[in-house]
Motif scaffolding. Structure first.
Motif, PDB file in Angstrom:
ATOM      1  N   VAL A 192       0.841  -1.202   0.000  1.00 26.53           N
ATOM      2  CA  VAL A 192       0.000   0.000   0.000  1.00 26.53           C
ATOM      3  C   VAL A 192       0.872   1.247   0.000  1.00 26.53           C
ATOM      4  CG1 VAL A 192      -1.675   1.334   1.331  1.00 26.53           C
ATOM      5  CG2 VAL A 192      -1.963  -1.139   1.103  1.00 26.53           C
ATOM      6  N   LEU A 224       1.490   3.889  -3.302  1.00 22.61           N
ATOM      7  CA  LEU A 224       1.086   5.293  -3.221  1.00 22.61           C
ATOM      8  C   LEU A 224       2.088   6.204  -3.930  1.00 22.61           C
ATOM      9  CD1 LEU A 224      -0.239   5.529   0.447  1.00 22.61           C
ATOM     10  CD2 LEU A 224      -1.580   5.817  -1.641  1.00 22.61           C
ATOM     11  N   ARG A 262      -5.900  12.876  -0.147  1.00 22.97           N
ATOM     12  CA  ARG A 262      -7.141  12.241   0.313  1.00 22.97           C
ATOM     13  C   ARG A 262      -8.114  13.236   0.942  1.00 22.97           C
ATOM     14  NH1 ARG A 262     -10.990  10.046   0.408  1.00 22.97           N
ATOM     15  NH2 ARG A 262     -11.603   7.895   0.845  1.00 22.97           N
ATOM     16  N   ILE A 299      -8.023   4.382   2.973  1.00 26.09           N
ATOM     17  CA  ILE A 299      -7.553   3.466   1.930  1.00 26.09           C
ATOM     18  C   ILE A 299      -8.545   2.323   1.680  1.00 26.09           C
ATOM     19  CG2 ILE A 299      -5.113   3.959   2.338  1.00 26.09           C
ATOM     20  CD1 ILE A 299      -4.938   1.314   3.882  1.00 26.09           C
ATOM     21  N   LEU A 323      -3.347   2.395  -6.039  1.00 27.32           N
ATOM     22  CA  LEU A 323      -3.319   1.285  -5.087  1.00 27.32           C
ATOM     23  C   LEU A 323      -3.530  -0.064  -5.771  1.00 27.32           C
ATOM     24  CD1 LEU A 323      -5.285   2.762  -2.040  1.00 27.32           C
ATOM     25  CD2 LEU A 323      -2.843   2.324  -2.210  1.00 27.32           C
TER      26      LEU A 323
END
Length: 491
Positions: free
Chosen positions: A97, A101, A113, A407, A475
């Motif tokens: 993860v 990114l 985000r 996420i 992702l």
């Protein structure tokens, strides 16, 4: 204060400190841009990644805190670090993860985000946190080395800080990661060196059982105590909720050349640390037999005192060098992480947005020194290593909840993130103010944080689909190169 070092001990310490400084400066020659300074061009192999995870995540204050807790509470003291035991398998899942990114800092993720204000808030919070962690590491090191050698704590702190600052400012993450390879070996030495010399003095493990009460060998403390089963459970849950918000995780988890390197490094490096924790705990229990009668407030001196008591000349110097090694490994990495947060998430977007890369490299190096100075201030104000450890574990979920949900759930938005962070912080400190235990305050704070995140995201407007598609698209796309998202993507 009498200095308790032989000529051989001085030689071992000087040889180590000089060698690590030369190594750090040597690998710093190729660091000429901010990308390599902050993330090492994402070119690290498995060995470097394991060493970086072990060196960054392990420092002498942890050994001091665990040994001190074991001195008064027995085996249950191990939970001050084994609280991360159940989190470790998640590193295997989380490493890809962070790598996918393709960002420089965790604040970059929060900007994409939830917007820039939330990212700036996170960056400012983490600058405090990294200074606190440096202070903990420096304090734990100076206390322990002083107990071993008799040297003044101030001179020890200054020596350690000067060395890691010199090679850290010069070489950034590259110098920190390469020196971790050497210091990781010494870290394992630190963890177990006392036992072969100390256990025979008390009749081995059987002698420990004979000399101490049975409750010293139970895995949890008494109900209502600092390490009861409920308190340990809340430490484990808080650790899992907050681990993703730790500011150095982007560097630890995403700087490998491949996702596989990142997984191997983050997971295996931390499993080595879990193994080392056993040595720290047994050292504390050994000290309870060899050095009975230490006051509760002096228990964190037990590690250094037992080292001085049982080790011969030469090995005292090696242990001293090992303890200093862990502090330098950790603090150099924290220093670079703080520099990245300040430069990339505060200075560049808010103060000077259109400068040459060399300008930002100079700013990062200056910020490194300033954060180290702040670490000294934090180190002088904290009551104990254990208290500081519990404090940062308890406050990290304020931001960890918004990362985890961010996420997993595309509908999560900035309104939910702000409500979650502010609400959980207010509940936690409010509960502590009225006398609730740290465990109950953490539970209430975590529940409010999750509820606030969900409620705010449902009632607030969703985030822009273009940005969300970009995040979740990355992702889902394996990372096979060393790319970092461009500034245009972050705008």
């Amino acid at each position: 204060m009498r200095v308790n070092l032989s000529a051989l001990d001085w030689f071992v310490i000087a040889a180590y400190l000089g060698g690590i400084l030369v190594l750090g400066l040597r690998v710093s020659r190729g660091v000429t841009n901010s990308k390599k300074f902050f993330v090492g061009n994402r070119a690290f192999g498995k060995t470097i990644m394991i060493a970086q995870a072990l060196g960054t995540g392990t420092h002498s204050d942890q050994a001091v805190g665990v040994a001190g807790a074991a001195y008064t509470g027995g085996l249950s003291g191990i939970w001050y670090q084994w609280m991360w035991l159940f989190t470790t398998p998640f590193y295997w899942i989380l490493a890809p993860v962070f790598r996918r990114l393709r960002l420089t800092t965790t604040a970059d993720f929060f900007q994409l985000r939830y917007g820039r204000p939330y990212a700036v808030m996170y960056a400012a919070f983490c600058l405090y946190l990294l200074a606190l962690w440096q202070g903990i590491a420096i304090k734990g090191t100076s206390e322990t080395v002083s107990a071993i050698t008799g040297l003044p704590e101030c001179s020890i702190s200054i020596t350690v800080a000067i060395i890691f600052t010199i090679y850290g400012v010069a070489g950034g993450l590259v110098a920190a990661a390469v020196t971790d390879c050497v210091q990781g070996i010494l870290l394992v030495v630190l963890s177990f060196l006392v036992l072969p010399f100390g256990l025979p003095k008390v009749g081995g493990l059987a002698g420990l059982h004979h000399a101490l009460k049975p409750d010293y060998f139970t895995i949890f403390g008494a109900a209502g105590g600092e390490l009861s089963s409920f308190n340990v459970t809340m430490l484990v849950i808080s650790g899992l909720a907050g681990i993703v918000a730790q500011p150095h995780m982007m560097a630890v988890a995403s700087t490998g050349k491949t996702e596989w390197n990142c997984r191997i490094g983050w997971t295996y490096g931390n499993f080595v640390k879990r193994f080392c924790t056993v040595g720290w705990t047994l050292t504390g229990i050994l000290a309870a037999v060899l050095l009975p009668g230490l006051a509760f407030g002096e228990r964190e001196k037990a590690f250094g005192m037992v080292v001085r008591l049982v080790l011969p000349a030469g090995l005292i110097g090696l242990m001293t060098a090992s303890i200093m090694a862990t502090a330098m490994a950790t603090c150099s990495a924290f220093m670079i992480d703080a520099a990245a947060l300040f430069t990339e998430n505060i200075y560049r977007p808010l103060i000077a947005s259109n400068k040459e890369d060399g300008h930002y490299l100079k700013v990062a190096r200056t910020a490194s020194v300033m954060v180290t100075a702040a670490g000294f201030v934090c180190g002088t104000t904290m009551p104990s290593v254990v208290a500081a450890t519990v404090h940062f574990i308890s406050i990290l979920p304020f931001l960890g909840v918004s990362f985890w949900i961010g996420i997993i759930w595309p509908r999560a938005n900035r309104y939910g993130a702000w409500i979650s962070t502010l609400g959980s912080a207010i509940i936690f400190f409010g509960a502590k103010h009225i006398g609730a235990s740290n465990a109950w305050a953490s539970l209430a704070s975590l529940l409010v944080g999750i509820a606030g995140m969900i409620a705010g995201s449902y009632f607030g407007e969703p985030e822009e689909p273009v940005r969300m598609n970009r995040i979740f698209g990355y992702l889902q796309r394996p990372a096979v190169d060393n790319d970092i998202l461009s500034e245009a993507v972050l705008e």
